[in-house]
Design a protein around this motif. Structure first.
Motif, short mmCIF file in Angstrom:
data_model
loop_
_atom_site.label_atom_id
_atom_site.label_comp_id
_atom_site.label_asym_id
_atom_site.label_seq_id
_atom_site.Cartn_x
_atom_site.Cartn_y
_atom_site.Cartn_z
N TYR A 8 60.14 116.07 68.91
CA TYR A 8 60.36 116.38 67.50
C TYR A 8 59.55 117.64 67.18
O TYR A 8 58.37 117.72 67.52
CB TYR A 8 59.86 115.24 66.60
CG TYR A 8 60.56 113.92 66.83
CD1 TYR A 8 61.88 113.75 66.46
CD2 TYR A 8 59.89 112.86 67.42
CE1 TYR A 8 62.52 112.53 66.65
CE2 TYR A 8 60.53 111.64 67.61
CZ TYR A 8 61.84 111.48 67.23
OH TYR A 8 62.46 110.28 67.42
N THR A 9 60.19 118.61 66.52
CA THR A 9 59.48 119.83 66.15
C THR A 9 59.51 120.02 64.64
O THR A 9 60.43 119.58 63.95
CB THR A 9 60.06 121.09 66.82
OG1 THR A 9 61.35 121.36 66.27
CG2 THR A 9 60.13 120.94 68.34
N MET A 10 58.47 120.68 64.15
CA MET A 10 58.37 121.00 62.73
C MET A 10 57.53 122.26 62.58
O MET A 10 56.38 122.29 63.04
CB MET A 10 57.72 119.85 61.96
CG MET A 10 57.70 120.07 60.46
SD MET A 10 56.84 118.75 59.55
CE MET A 10 57.57 117.27 60.22
N MET A 54 54.25 110.10 66.64
CA MET A 54 53.98 111.39 66.03
C MET A 54 52.57 111.83 66.46
O MET A 54 51.72 110.97 66.74
CB MET A 54 54.08 111.30 64.51
CG MET A 54 55.44 110.75 64.04
SD MET A 54 56.89 111.50 64.82
CE MET A 54 57.02 113.02 63.92
N CYS A 74 55.55 117.89 67.05
CA CYS A 74 54.94 116.92 66.13
C CYS A 74 55.16 115.48 66.55
O CYS A 74 54.64 114.57 65.92
CB CYS A 74 55.42 117.16 64.71
SG CYS A 74 57.18 116.89 64.45
N HIS A 96 64.53 112.66 61.12
CA HIS A 96 63.48 113.68 61.31
C HIS A 96 63.84 114.97 60.59
O HIS A 96 62.98 115.61 59.99
CB HIS A 96 63.25 113.92 62.80
CG HIS A 96 62.34 115.07 63.10
ND1 HIS A 96 61.01 115.07 62.76
CD2 HIS A 96 62.57 116.26 63.71
CE1 HIS A 96 60.46 116.22 63.14
NE2 HIS A 96 61.39 116.95 63.73
N PHE A 97 65.11 115.35 60.64
CA PHE A 97 65.52 116.59 59.97
C PHE A 97 66.56 116.38 58.87
O PHE A 97 66.79 117.27 58.07
CB PHE A 97 66.01 117.66 60.97
CG PHE A 97 67.08 117.17 61.91
CD1 PHE A 97 68.39 117.07 61.51
CD2 PHE A 97 66.76 116.82 63.21
CE1 PHE A 97 69.37 116.63 62.38
CE2 PHE A 97 67.73 116.37 64.09
CZ PHE A 97 69.04 116.27 63.67
N GLY A 102 61.37 117.85 59.22
CA GLY A 102 61.41 118.27 60.61
C GLY A 102 62.48 119.31 60.84
O GLY A 102 63.46 119.40 60.09
#
Length: 122
Positions: A8-10, A54, A74, A96-97, A102
């Motif tokens: 997961y990216t943010m 996370m 993240c 998440h997005f 996210g």
């Protein structure tokens, strides 16, 4: 079946935008997103090898030493699927997005590494 690391990216600015909202707005996002995330996990329970979690701030270790660092990572989860495309399909419209701030879920196949044949209990 193959195993995939889903990261997961943010971006920091996405997180900052979330924290710039009022507490009531943040709570409303959590109230919508957390049940959707739980429903996603229940729907995909057969594919979840490790629910991961996370993560917080980064401390980077290199030849130059140890220092605080920044990246978009993240959180993570490990999934099992026939192909990377099938793994990616698990994350379409993920909370998440689609609810939370996210940005992406990046998928990578395990080429070597942990003994995933002996799956830990979730």
């Amino acid at each position: 079946m193959a195993y995939f690391l889903a990261v997961y990216t943010m971006k920091p600015e996405s997180l900052a935008g979330f924290y710039a909202r009022s507490k009531a707005e943040q709570d409303a996002i959590d109230a919508e997103g957390l049940p959707k995330w739980e429903a996603w996990e229940q729907r995909n329970a057969q594919a979840l090898v490790n629910r991961g979690g996370m993560v917080g701030k980064t401390l980077r270790v290199s030849k130059a030493g140890i220092a605080p660092a920044s990246n978009d990572f993240c959180g993570y989860v490990v999934v099992e699927a026939e192909t990377i495309e099938a793994a990616a399909d698990l994350f379409r419209d993920h909370p998440h997005f689609s609810v939370f701030p996210g940005d992406t879920v990046d998928l990578m196949p395990f080429l070597a590494g942990p003994d995933l044949e002996n799956k830990p209990a979730l």
